[in-house]
Every structure is written in C-alpha cells, then in structure tokens.
Write a protein that holds these residues in place. Structure first.
Motif, short mmCIF file in Angstrom:
data_model
loop_
_atom_site.label_atom_id
_atom_site.label_comp_id
_atom_site.label_asym_id
_atom_site.label_seq_id
_atom_site.Cartn_x
_atom_site.Cartn_y
_atom_site.Cartn_z
N ARG A 138 54.96 99.35 93.70
CA ARG A 138 55.91 98.28 93.95
C ARG A 138 55.24 96.91 93.98
O ARG A 138 55.88 95.88 93.75
CB ARG A 138 56.64 98.52 95.28
N GLY A 139 53.94 96.88 94.26
CA GLY A 139 53.23 95.62 94.37
C GLY A 139 52.98 94.93 93.05
O GLY A 139 52.63 93.74 93.04
N TYR B 62 48.63 87.27 93.68
CA TYR B 62 49.21 88.36 92.90
C TYR B 62 48.12 89.14 92.17
O TYR B 62 48.14 90.38 92.12
CB TYR B 62 50.23 87.81 91.90
N ALA B 63 47.14 88.44 91.61
CA ALA B 63 46.03 89.12 90.93
C ALA B 63 45.27 90.02 91.90
O ALA B 63 44.87 91.14 91.55
CB ALA B 63 45.09 88.09 90.31
N ALA B 64 45.10 89.56 93.14
CA ALA B 64 44.41 90.37 94.14
C ALA B 64 45.25 91.60 94.50
O ALA B 64 44.71 92.70 94.71
CB ALA B 64 44.13 89.54 95.38
N LEU B 65 46.55 91.43 94.55
CA LEU B 65 47.44 92.55 94.84
C LEU B 65 47.36 93.60 93.74
O LEU B 65 47.29 94.81 94.02
CB LEU B 65 48.87 92.02 94.97
N ILE B 66 47.33 93.17 92.49
CA ILE B 66 47.21 94.10 91.37
C ILE B 66 45.88 94.85 91.42
O ILE B 66 45.81 96.06 91.19
CB ILE B 66 47.28 93.34 90.02
N ASP B 67 44.82 94.13 91.75
CA ASP B 67 43.47 94.69 91.67
C ASP B 67 43.06 95.49 92.89
O ASP B 67 41.99 96.11 92.89
CB ASP B 67 42.46 93.56 91.46
N SER C 85 48.42 91.04 103.63
CA SER C 85 46.97 90.83 103.60
C SER C 85 46.50 90.07 102.36
O SER C 85 45.35 89.63 102.31
CB SER C 85 46.23 92.17 103.71
N TYR C 86 47.39 89.90 101.36
CA TYR C 86 47.01 89.21 100.13
C TYR C 86 47.57 87.78 100.09
O TYR C 86 47.31 87.05 99.13
CB TYR C 86 47.51 89.98 98.91
N LEU C 87 48.35 87.38 101.09
CA LEU C 87 49.09 86.12 101.05
C LEU C 87 48.64 85.17 102.15
O LEU C 87 48.15 85.59 103.20
CB LEU C 87 50.59 86.39 101.22
N PRO D 22 57.51 89.17 90.23
CA PRO D 22 56.44 90.03 89.71
C PRO D 22 56.19 91.28 90.53
O PRO D 22 55.29 92.06 90.20
CB PRO D 22 55.21 89.10 89.75
N PHE D 23 57.01 91.46 91.58
CA PHE D 23 56.84 92.62 92.47
C PHE D 23 58.18 92.96 93.12
O PHE D 23 59.17 92.24 92.93
CB PHE D 23 55.78 92.35 93.53
#
Length: 265
Positions: free
Chosen positions: A185-186, A170-175, A115-117, A102-103
């Motif tokens: 790229r994220g 992943y949702a946090a990375l998108i947002d 920072s999101y993982l 997804p990225f």
C-alpha cells in the motif's frame, strides 16, 4: 475543495514533468464476494461513502497492483462471501478521475507512513494531477519501469533535489527494507473515481475464488464477456492471506496480454 486537497504542490509539479512509462497498465479494484455479487446484480461498481475524504462517495482503484486488502482484519473463514475479488479494468478506460496519490491514502491518515514523513506534512502535499497519465509519470520518476513498479522495486537513478522533501519521503517509503517496512500500500498508485463504473463496459477480467466459476456469479461474468482468473480456495485461511495469489494472477494476466512478457519466463 476537501481539506485533504490542500498541499504545497511540489510533488505534483515534479511528477507532471515526467514522460509516462510504457506499457500502460490497467486500473484494478478489489472487493469481496458479497459486495461483488451485489455490484453484478446492479451492473455497476458504485462509489461508496469515504472515511478519508469524508462527505464524498468514491470508488478506489489502484494502478496495476491489487494493493487494497478487503477484510484485512477478518479471521480465518470457510465462507465464500469474505473471499477477495480483484477486477481488472480495460486499459481503454476513460472515466473521470477525482484524485491520484502515489500511495494508499487510508494508510496515510492512519499514520502507517509516519517514520518517513515530516510531522507537518499533510495528505494534500502528495496529491498529483488527476488524470490517467499520472500513474505512468509516477513510475518514470520513482520506479523506472512498469515491471519494477509491479514488483515494488525502485530502479530509478533519478537524483532528487534536496528541497523535494515529499519526493524524498516517498522514495524512502518505496526503498524501505527493514522488518517493519510498509506493505504494498505504501507504493501502490491510488486512483479515485467518483462515478459508477459499468461492469459490462469497463471490466475486462476478474480474479475470483474457484468456487465462483460454476456459480451464478460465474455465469453472469461469462454473459458479460469478463474473463475469469480463478484461484484455489484453501480451508480456513484469513481473507488477506490470498493477497500474493491474487497479485500473481494479475501479473500473469498482464504478461499474457503483452504487458510483461518476462514474467512468464
């Protein structure tokens, strides 16, 4: 199986349950003028040795969005050979897919998403079903619509179970909207291909520097019936400064062909 393929499968199972979003978008592949000229001469886009999946030769594409930035670290230049080229596949492309993520996996291994993982999360935890329906399922799950995905904007109201740790990351990375938020790229869906792609068979359009239109490159593209989408070349820009212009050319092409009519309005 490569070591990066090992994962817990939670995200894969979640995404596989979704209905693919419509309309279907094309794959895109980004390169530079020099490498593209070589590919034209050979008639194929060739998989290259990968520094993430070491030991494999892969061709990297993204679903709809030109997320990869060729020559990202190059300084400002007037040389055409470093200028970016973005190739738009035919939506009927039916080649074998090696992997879908997804990225951008390169950004993952370089810890751009750290920072999101959770510190124990590995790349394989984010591996998805390796087929051409998967990108549409990712969009349904996390973005809602193709247009929202292309604009890197989550609009889905889906509630994620507390145990879906990878999905929530992943949702946090998108947002992410902070000043250090990851670039496109994220959330650009990566599709890996491990076989040569015949340009004449599968490439429909090419975003190219305007200087290429009346060159030998332009003549070969016309011979192959590949539509050119030229962008103006500015004096002494860094190659990656053309990213937004190339994205804009792709968006308008999709709208012109009935995928995103509202973008033309």
């Amino acid at each position: 199986m490569h070591s990066h393929d090992k994962g817990n499968g939670r995200l894969k199972e979640l995404v596989a349950e979704a209905t693919p979003a419509e309309p279907k978008l094309p794959l895109v592949h980004s390169t530079d003028g020099y490498l593209f000229n070589d590919a034209l001469a050979g008639g194929h886009l060739e998989p290259q040795d990968c520094n993430v999946f070491v030991g494999e030769a892969l061709l990297y594409t993204f679903y709809g969005r030109p997320s990869f930035r060729p020559n990202m670290t190059e300084l400002a230049t007037t040389m055409d050979h470093y200028l970016p080229v973005c190739l738009i596949f035919k939506r009927s492309f039916s080649g074998e897919v090696r992997r879908v993520f997804p990225f951008d996996t390169g950004a993952f291994v370089n810890e751009f998403y750290r920072s999101y993982l959770h510190r124990k999360m590995v790349l394989g935890d984010f591996a998805l079903e390796a087929d051409l329906e998967t990108p549409g399922r990712v969009i349904s799950t996390f973005f809602g619509t193709a247009r929202s995905y292309l604009q890197a904007r989550s609009e889905t109201s889906a509630k994620l179970d507390a145990g879906q740790f990878e999905a929530k990351s992943y949702a946090a990375l998108i947002d992410a909207r902070d000043s250090n938020a990851m670039d496109s790229r994220g959330s650009g869906i990566e599709v890996q291909i491990a076989e040569p792609i015949a340009i004449a068979d599968w490439i429909e359009a090419a975003v190219v520097p305007s200087t290429f239109v009346d060159s030998s490159i332009g003549r070969e593209l016309r011979r192959l019936n590949v539509e050119m989408l030229p962008y103006d070349v500015q004096g002494r820009l860094r190659p990656n400064e053309y990213t937004s212009t190339i994205t804009d050319r792709c968006m308008h092409y999709y709208a012109k062909h009935g995928m995103l009519e509202e973008i033309l309005s």
